[in-house]
Design a protein around this motif. Structure first.
Motif, PDB file in Angstrom:
ATOM      1  N   ASN A  91       0.834  -1.205   0.000  1.00  0.00           N
ATOM      2  CA  ASN A  91       0.000   0.000   0.000  1.00  0.00           C
ATOM      3  C   ASN A  91       0.871   1.259   0.000  1.00  0.00           C
ATOM      4  N   ARG A 134       2.257   2.407  -2.763  1.00  0.00           N
ATOM      5  CA  ARG A 134       2.142   3.029  -4.082  1.00  0.00           C
ATOM      6  C   ARG A 134       0.822   3.786  -4.180  1.00  0.00           C
ATOM      7  N   GLU A 135       0.636   4.506  -5.275  1.00  0.00           N
ATOM      8  CA  GLU A 135      -0.562   5.328  -5.425  1.00  0.00           C
ATOM      9  C   GLU A 135      -1.785   4.516  -5.821  1.00  0.00           C
ATOM     10  N   TRP A 136      -1.578   3.295  -6.332  1.00  0.00           N
ATOM     11  CA  TRP A 136      -2.713   2.475  -6.748  1.00  0.00           C
ATOM     12  C   TRP A 136      -2.898   1.303  -5.784  1.00  0.00           C
TER      13      TRP A 136
END
Length: 307
Positions: free
Chosen positions: A116, A118-120
């Motif tokens: 979690n 990263r942005e996605w």
């Protein structure tokens, strides 16, 4: 000895391995390795059935290491997604799903990193990943998740005859087997499954201080799956040359049927060929496998004993 597969080997193996039938999904165990986490948290996996129902499983994580998250899917006929994750607080976490175990016995390699940081959002594969009808989503030799276009679902197909527990990816062997070892010394060899203190598969005792002899175990009950084998020795001056498992309880070369192959068999064989004696088991002396006993078998027996 790593990854010993207790599986029959014959020309039909490839055909048998491909005979997978549709199987309901009762449970999925996510076997994960946490590689980084900045605070204690609870990690939850959310696989969803083809009807859209999320099936939640959770585990408390207090640091890096291995964990297992179990999700009860209640006999689902298909899946919409193979699982995404959430944490219970603001923890930043990265972990690898090493494998999944379906219905407690089908192991499938995943080797997918989720995080979690990263942005996605991270998750496993799902029906929106552009699969064509029949495409494998995740699979092993004896089980697979497959996209079925008619049902717009990821469905599970597996071989029926699989052992449960541990690393069971090999079909179950239904016949008795025997363990043979070529050894020297006095003592015992125990064959244990999956760890040095694991279940004892079989054992052999022997007493031959000066020369190698071939000894056999008692009949081994049917066993299946893929296991690590550990040979545990106890005794004095033990040397271990070779080993094998066989569907036959006959020690190769043991023409006097005393359970070991040694010089006494060579003497008995020589007497038999000279017409001066009989053998308890002449088939064990047919070392060149031509259906008869002669001097060529005697030569092979001498070579085997010398080696």
């Amino acid at each position: 000895m790593k990854d010993v597969e207790f599986t029959p080997s014959d020309e039909n193996d490839e055909d048998e391995a491909s005979e997978l039938i549709k199987t309901a999904v009762d449970s999925i165990d996510y076997n994960i390795t946490v590689t980084s986490v900045d605070m204690d948290t609870t990690v939850s996996m959310y696989p969803a059935t083809s009807t859209g129902k999320d099936c939640v499983g959770s585990v408390d994580v207090s640091g890096t290491g291995k964990y297992t998250i179990t999700c009860d899917l209640g006999g689902a006929g298909g899946l919409m997604n193979m699982g995404y994750f959430k944490v219970s607080n603001d923890a930043q976490i990265t972990f690898v799903i090493d494998s999944i175990t379906v219905n407690g016995k089908y192991d499938i390699d995943i080797s997918s990193e989720l995080t979690n940081t990263r942005e996605w959002a991270d998750g496993l594969r799902n029906i929106w990943n552009g699969f064509s009808d029949g495409d494998k989503v995740y699979y092993s030799d004896y089980a697979e998740f497959r996209y079925v276009k008619a049902n717009d679902a990821i469905e599970f197909f597996a071989a029926e005859n699989i052992s449960s527990g541990g690393g069971g990816n090999a079909p179950f062997i239904e016949d008795e087997t025997w363990f043979f070892a070529n050894v020297k010394g006095t003592g015992r060899i125990e064959v244990r499954l999956d760890s040095p203190t694991g279940d004892v598969l079989t054992s052999v005792d022997f007493d031959s201080a000066d020369k190698f002899v071939t000894v056999k175990s008692g009949a081994i009950a049917p066993v299946g799956g893929t296991h690590d084998l550990y040979f545990i020795f106890s005794g004095k001056d033990i040397a271990f040359d070779s080993w094998t498992f066989s569907y036959s309880d006959t020690v190769r070369g043991d023409v006097n049927s005393d359970g070991v192959f040694n010089v006494a068999d060579l003497v008995a064989m020589q007497e038999y060929i000279l017409g001066k004696g009989s053998l308890n088991n002449w088939q064990a002396g047919d070392l060149i496998s031509d259906g008869k006993l002669n001097v060529f078998d005697l030569v092979q027996m001498r070579k085997a004993l010398l080696n």
